[in-house]
Design an enzyme around this catalytic site. Structure first.
Site, PDB file in Angstrom:
ATOM      1  N   ASP A   1      34.629  40.523  16.525  1.00  0.00           N
ATOM      2  CA  ASP A   1      34.846  39.743  15.381  1.00  0.00           C
ATOM      3  C   ASP A   1      33.868  38.860  15.046  1.00  0.00           C
ATOM      4  O   ASP A   1      33.095  38.229  15.875  1.00  0.00           O
ATOM      5  CB  ASP A   1      36.260  38.856  15.909  1.00  0.00           C
ATOM      6  CG  ASP A   1      36.619  38.226  14.725  1.00  0.00           C
ATOM      7  OD1 ASP A   1      36.275  37.994  13.452  1.00  0.00           O
ATOM      8  OD2 ASP A   1      37.647  37.486  14.908  1.00  0.00           O
TER       9      ASP A   1
ATOM     10  N   HIS B   1      34.028  36.322  12.427  1.00  0.00           N
ATOM     11  CA  HIS B   1      34.707  34.975  11.757  1.00  0.00           C
ATOM     12  C   HIS B   1      34.236  33.704  12.473  1.00  0.00           C
ATOM     13  O   HIS B   1      34.939  33.539  13.537  1.00  0.00           O
ATOM     14  CB  HIS B   1      35.934  35.167  11.398  1.00  0.00           C
ATOM     15  CG  HIS B   1      36.550  36.166  10.593  1.00  0.00           C
ATOM     16  ND1 HIS B   1      36.791  37.513  11.066  1.00  0.00           N
ATOM     17  CD2 HIS B   1      36.637  36.416   8.936  1.00  0.00           C
ATOM     18  CE1 HIS B   1      36.747  38.286   9.777  1.00  0.00           C
ATOM     19  NE2 HIS B   1      36.894  37.764   8.744  1.00  0.00           N
TER      20      HIS B   1
END
Lengths: 150, 482
Positions: A20, A22
């Site tokens: 990920d 983000h």
């Protein structure tokens, strides 16, 4: 954005787990932790489990805060608690928050899923970081309370 | 390895550049000799002189026109050919060739294999794998396209991509060390990234000296996916531009991004071009043409197509009224998923429409609000830039590296370890972006007061200090979905 230093002297490892990328939630969380007086060891985005374990070991962390947004946290966190226990870090508090699964299933099932994975606290998307900070202060007080002799 | 000790904005030594060039071509998956610069220059001058990005921008600047460019790329050669034809037909003035992320991260063999499996209908890659397709095929695309072609990619080592792009007749490239490092990497050292980008800028300088101008986008600290204070974004644009000019880049496209408030967005367009010009001249770079590009919002987009058109029209108004030379177009499908050729083409048409209607209108962008934003923007950007340049004893590259180490430079929501990430930004009552916590960024007292006064209005409206909840809600303000 003022903190009240309720985490003075507390050491927290932070990061985004798995593949990920983000970053926004993580940075807000880290800002709040620092404002509360915590010492933050930031591992950033795309961090594998072993780096969290290693950083917690090296920094003698009180807690690990994981931010996650791509819905794959369930896969990425498989075996995390076992690795922590194996490294002798079973006492380190594990917190996770964000978009932890794909879609929007009932929150209680998500909560249960991540408690089973060994997390002490599980938060839905857009939780104000001050809530997690208050929880951590409380969890640390409970953990470090002198044991009552039987 | 470049270290902080030897990072500098001095022009690369030609011999050193030639040695490095061999190493760059050794990155290629198959044996590849460095391309002949003379042959490539002849291709540009003989075959594609009418489709040069820099010359089209220069003509637009002189004539007071606003050009329009989307961003797109796909994996297969036929797919890219179709995409470029559709975009050129839609009225795009410059046609993009966005490079896939495998190629950007030097996974050339994987990119080649995914390109093989990609079809016109379905791309397995999020861009055009230029190294896999090679310069002959890419030259064909450039020659078939009636518009100038601009290669778009962001990463900390695009040296081989740049070699392929320019040898293929492409005359526009994107980004620089500030943007690529702070927005597109986690562990890459800023000094290393600067050095990689200096190679590309030196290559552009070599083409320029041989008579082929190439334009380079300076994005600086432009936010991707969130929002930021314009002055801070502009500081990065100026630093990238100074590092470009240090190697001989002569055509710089300065970025301003629209974040939804007309006064602050228009002021940003007016400020960034002036700041780049001012600092280039101050450093003695007197022959660099600066263009301003206004960019559609780069954060969370509405999922509803009608709303997305509304946002695109609103953002286009900014670039058209500020008389920018270029508007970068976002797709109406941005909020839904990976944009299609048709979606991008529709967005180009919507943008061109607004630009056409406004082209001859003399609106006059001076208002008290624009003047306020412009003044705030300039006093902040100059204070930060002067502190950065002081740290580098006048050298922009050294100053940038030292400023991040000292926390004098910081970027909100950066994935990179280069930034401390202590700075926080939030929107005020109107939607303009302010510093909530400037951390170590040296803002003048007057600017701090101007920022605080505006934030106080929002605190008054909500009845408590502006904090994390507002900051998170602001990320979705323009998406309007929650």
């Amino acid at each position: 954005v003022e903190g009240n230093l309720e985490l003075q002297g507390v050491r927290v490892v932070t990061g985004v787990i798995g593949e990920d990328i983000h970053v926004v939630g993580l940075r807000i969380l880290e800002h709040a932790l620092k404002s509360a007086g915590a010492h933050v060891i930031s591992l950033g985005v795309q961090t594998p489990i072993d780096e969290f374990v290693e950083a917690a070991q090296e920094s003698a962390a009180d807690a690990i805060f994981i931010s996650s947004s791509n819905g794959h946290a369930g896969f990425a966190c498989e075996g995390f608690k076992d690795d922590m226990v194996e490294a002798g870090l079973g006492r380190v508090l594990l917190y996770i928050g964000g978009q932890l699964v794909v879609g929007r299933p009932d929150w209680s099932s998500v909560h249960e899923q991540f408690e089973k994975l060994g997390f002490d606290r599980v938060y839905p998307p857009r939780t104000n970081p001050k809530r997690a900070i208050a929880d951590l202060a409380q969890d640390l007080r409970l953990r470090d309370r002198p044991q009552v002799a039987l | 390895m470049a270290t902080t000790a030897d990072v500098s904005n001095a022009k690369l030594d030609e011999t050193e550049f030639e040695i490095e060039r061999r190493a760059v071509f050794a990155q290629a998956p198959t044996v590849l000799e460095p391309f002949s610069l003379d042959e490539a220059v002849r291709f540009h001058l003989d075959r594609a002189p009418d489709r040069n990005v820099a010359l089209h921008l220069l003509a637009a600047k002189r004539a007071g026109l606003t050009l329009v460019q989307p961003r797109a790329g796909v994996g297969s050669l036929e797919g890219q050919r179709r995409l470029m034809r559709i975009l050129a037909d839609s009225g795009a003035d410059i046609v993009p060739m966005t490079i896939d992320s495998m190629t950007r991260t030097l996974k050339f063999s994987e990119a080649a294999s995914a390109a093989q499996k990609s079809t016109v209908e379905r791309s397995l890659l999020n861009g055009y794998p230029i190294v896999a397709h090679g310069i002959q095929a890419t030259r064909d695309l450039v020659l078939e396209c009636p518009k100038p072609v601009h290669v778009r990619a962001n990463a900390t080592d695009l040296r081989l991509v740049a070699e392929h792009a320019f040898a293929s007749g492409v005359s526009g490239f994107v980004s620089g060390p500030m943007y690529a490092t702070l927005e597109y990497s986690k562990d890459v050292d800023l000094a290393r990234s600067i050095r990689n980008w200096q190679y590309i800028f030196r290559l552009i300088g070599n083409y320029a000296e041989a008579g082929v101008p190439i334009a380079e986008d300076a994005l600086g600290f432009t936010q991707s996916g969130s929002y930021s204070v314009p002055s801070l974004m502009h500081v990065g644009v100026v630093l990238d531009a100074l590092i470009m000019a240090g190697q001989g880049v002569k055509h710089v496209i300065a970025y301003a991004i629209s974040q939804g408030t007309l006064a602050q967005d228009i002021a940003a367009c007016l400020a960034v071009g002036g700041l780049v010009d001012e600092y280039l001249k101050r450093a003695g770079f007197n022959d660099v043409e600066v263009y301003v590009s206004s960019n559609h919002w780069n954060g969370s987009f509405p999922t509803d197509e009608a709303e997305a058109y509304g946002l695109i029209a609103l953002n286009t108004l900014v670039g058209a009224l500020a008389k920018c030379q270029l508007i970068y177009v976002k797709s109406i499908e941005e909020g839904v998923g990976v944009p299609t050729a048709e979606g991008n083409a529709a967005s180009v048409r919507a943008t061109k429409y607004v630009v056409r209607v406004l082209a001859d209108q003399i609106f006059g962008v001076s208002s008290d609000e624009v003047a306020f934003e412009l003044e705030l923007n300039l006093i902040e950007a100059r204070a930060i830039l002067d502190a950065v340049l002081d740290l580098g004893h006048g050298d922009a590259a050294l100053g940038a590296v030292r400023a991040f180490q000292a926390g004098v430079l910081d970027v909100p929501f950066s994935p990179s370890r280069v930034a401390r990430g202590d700075v926080l930004v939030v929107r005020d009552v109107q939607g303009a972006v302010r510093f909530l916590d400037p951390a170590g960024i040296p803002l003048p007292a007057r600017a701090l007061k101007m920022e605080a006064d505006r934030l106080a209005l929002r605190a008054h409206r909500i009845g408590r200090p502006v904090g994390y909840d507002e900051l998170v809600a602001d990320l979705h303000w323009l998406a309007g979905d929650e």
